[in-house]
Design a protein around this motif. Structure first.
Motif, short mmCIF file in Angstrom:
data_model
loop_
_atom_site.label_atom_id
_atom_site.label_comp_id
_atom_site.label_asym_id
_atom_site.label_seq_id
_atom_site.Cartn_x
_atom_site.Cartn_y
_atom_site.Cartn_z
N ALA A 1 0.83 -1.21 0.00
CA ALA A 1 0.00 0.00 0.00
C ALA A 1 0.86 1.26 0.00
O ALA A 1 0.55 2.24 -0.68
N ALA A 2 1.97 1.25 0.75
CA ALA A 2 2.86 2.41 0.78
C ALA A 2 3.52 2.64 -0.57
O ALA A 2 3.65 3.78 -1.03
N ILE A 3 3.93 1.56 -1.23
CA ILE A 3 4.54 1.70 -2.55
C ILE A 3 3.51 2.25 -3.55
O ILE A 3 3.82 3.12 -4.35
N GLY A 4 2.29 1.76 -3.48
CA GLY A 4 1.24 2.28 -4.35
C GLY A 4 0.95 3.74 -4.11
O GLY A 4 0.74 4.52 -5.04
N GLN A 5 0.96 4.15 -2.85
CA GLN A 5 0.73 5.55 -2.51
C GLN A 5 1.87 6.42 -3.02
O GLN A 5 1.64 7.52 -3.53
N ASP A 6 3.11 5.94 -2.91
CA ASP A 6 4.25 6.70 -3.43
C ASP A 6 4.15 6.88 -4.93
O ASP A 6 4.43 7.95 -5.45
N ARG A 7 3.75 5.83 -5.64
CA ARG A 7 3.60 5.94 -7.09
C ARG A 7 2.48 6.91 -7.46
O ARG A 7 2.60 7.67 -8.41
N LEU A 8 1.40 6.89 -6.70
CA LEU A 8 0.30 7.80 -6.96
C LEU A 8 0.74 9.24 -6.72
O LEU A 8 0.43 10.13 -7.52
N ASN A 9 1.48 9.48 -5.66
CA ASN A 9 1.98 10.83 -5.37
C ASN A 9 2.97 11.28 -6.43
O ASN A 9 3.02 12.46 -6.78
N ALA A 10 3.77 10.35 -6.94
CA ALA A 10 4.74 10.71 -7.98
C ALA A 10 4.03 11.11 -9.27
O ALA A 10 4.49 11.99 -10.00
N ARG A 11 2.90 10.49 -9.56
CA ARG A 11 2.16 10.86 -10.77
C ARG A 11 1.53 12.24 -10.64
O ARG A 11 1.43 12.97 -11.61
N LYS A 12 1.08 12.57 -9.44
CA LYS A 12 0.42 13.86 -9.23
C LYS A 12 1.40 15.01 -9.12
O LYS A 12 1.03 16.15 -9.37
N ALA A 13 2.64 14.73 -8.74
CA ALA A 13 3.64 15.79 -8.56
C ALA A 13 4.01 16.39 -9.91
O ALA A 13 4.13 15.68 -10.90
N PRO A 14 4.18 17.71 -9.96
CA PRO A 14 4.58 18.32 -11.23
C PRO A 14 5.99 17.90 -11.58
O PRO A 14 6.88 17.83 -10.74
N ARG A 15 6.19 17.62 -12.86
CA ARG A 15 7.51 17.19 -13.32
C ARG A 15 8.34 18.43 -13.65
O ARG A 15 7.82 19.40 -14.21
N PRO A 16 9.62 18.39 -13.33
CA PRO A 16 10.46 19.53 -13.68
C PRO A 16 10.63 19.62 -15.18
O PRO A 16 10.73 18.61 -15.88
N THR A 17 10.65 20.84 -15.67
CA THR A 17 10.82 21.04 -17.10
C THR A 17 12.31 21.08 -17.42
O THR A 17 13.12 21.49 -16.61
N ALA A 18 12.65 20.65 -18.59
CA ALA A 18 14.05 20.63 -19.01
C ALA A 18 14.50 22.06 -19.30
O ALA A 18 13.82 22.81 -19.98
N GLN A 19 15.64 22.42 -18.75
CA GLN A 19 16.20 23.74 -19.00
C GLN A 19 17.08 23.66 -20.24
O GLN A 19 17.82 22.72 -20.42
N PRO A 20 16.99 24.68 -21.10
CA PRO A 20 17.85 24.66 -22.29
C PRO A 20 19.31 24.77 -21.88
O PRO A 20 19.66 25.54 -20.98
N ARG A 21 20.15 23.99 -22.51
CA ARG A 21 21.57 24.03 -22.19
C ARG A 21 22.26 25.05 -23.07
O ARG A 21 21.95 25.20 -24.24
N SER A 22 23.20 25.75 -22.48
CA SER A 22 23.94 26.73 -23.24
C SER A 22 25.43 26.42 -23.12
O SER A 22 25.86 25.80 -22.15
N PRO A 23 26.22 26.85 -24.09
CA PRO A 23 27.67 26.63 -24.00
C PRO A 23 28.21 27.32 -22.75
O PRO A 23 27.61 28.26 -22.23
N ALA A 24 29.31 26.88 -22.27
CA ALA A 24 29.91 27.33 -21.00
C ALA A 24 29.83 28.84 -20.82
O ALA A 24 30.63 29.59 -21.34
N GLY A 25 28.86 29.29 -20.07
CA GLY A 25 28.74 30.68 -19.70
C GLY A 25 28.11 31.58 -20.73
O GLY A 25 27.86 32.74 -20.46
N VAL A 26 27.82 31.10 -21.91
CA VAL A 26 27.28 31.95 -22.96
C VAL A 26 25.76 31.95 -22.88
O VAL A 26 25.13 30.91 -22.93
N GLY A 27 25.17 33.11 -22.77
CA GLY A 27 23.72 33.25 -22.83
C GLY A 27 22.95 32.64 -21.67
O GLY A 27 21.83 32.23 -21.85
N ARG A 28 23.52 32.58 -20.51
CA ARG A 28 22.80 31.99 -19.37
C ARG A 28 21.60 32.83 -18.96
O ARG A 28 20.62 32.30 -18.48
#
Length: 88
Positions: free
Chosen positions: A26-53
């Protein structure tokens, strides 16, 4: 009499182990349910070393460098190292 007592201990132990197993599932199922409801982090665009941060993350058209022929984004382009490079 000893057989009945032994059977009672076995039944109680089986109930205890079953309850622990059920709680864990039941605890594992609850953790999976909470993981589905949690907002997922969005991917940040990568930039060359220090350029355009701090640059605006919107898309921009690529342009061909007249000197070396590589396609670069004009606002965040860096010099290719050649003497006539317009992005230097």
């Amino acid at each position: 009499m000893f057989g009945k007592l032994l059977l009672l201990i076995v039944v109680i132990a089986a109930l205890f182990v079953g309850w622990r197993w059920y709680s864990r599932i039941a605890a594992i199922g609850q953790d999976r349910l909470n993981a589905r409801k949690a907002p997922r982090p969005t991917a940040q665009p990568r930039s060359p070393a220090g350029v355009g941060r701090n640059a605006d993350p919107t898309a921009e058209d690529m342009e061909k460098c007249p000197e070396c022929g590589a396609y670069v984004a004009p606002r965040s382009a860096v010099s290719c190292g050649r003497a006539a490079c317009p992005y230097g």
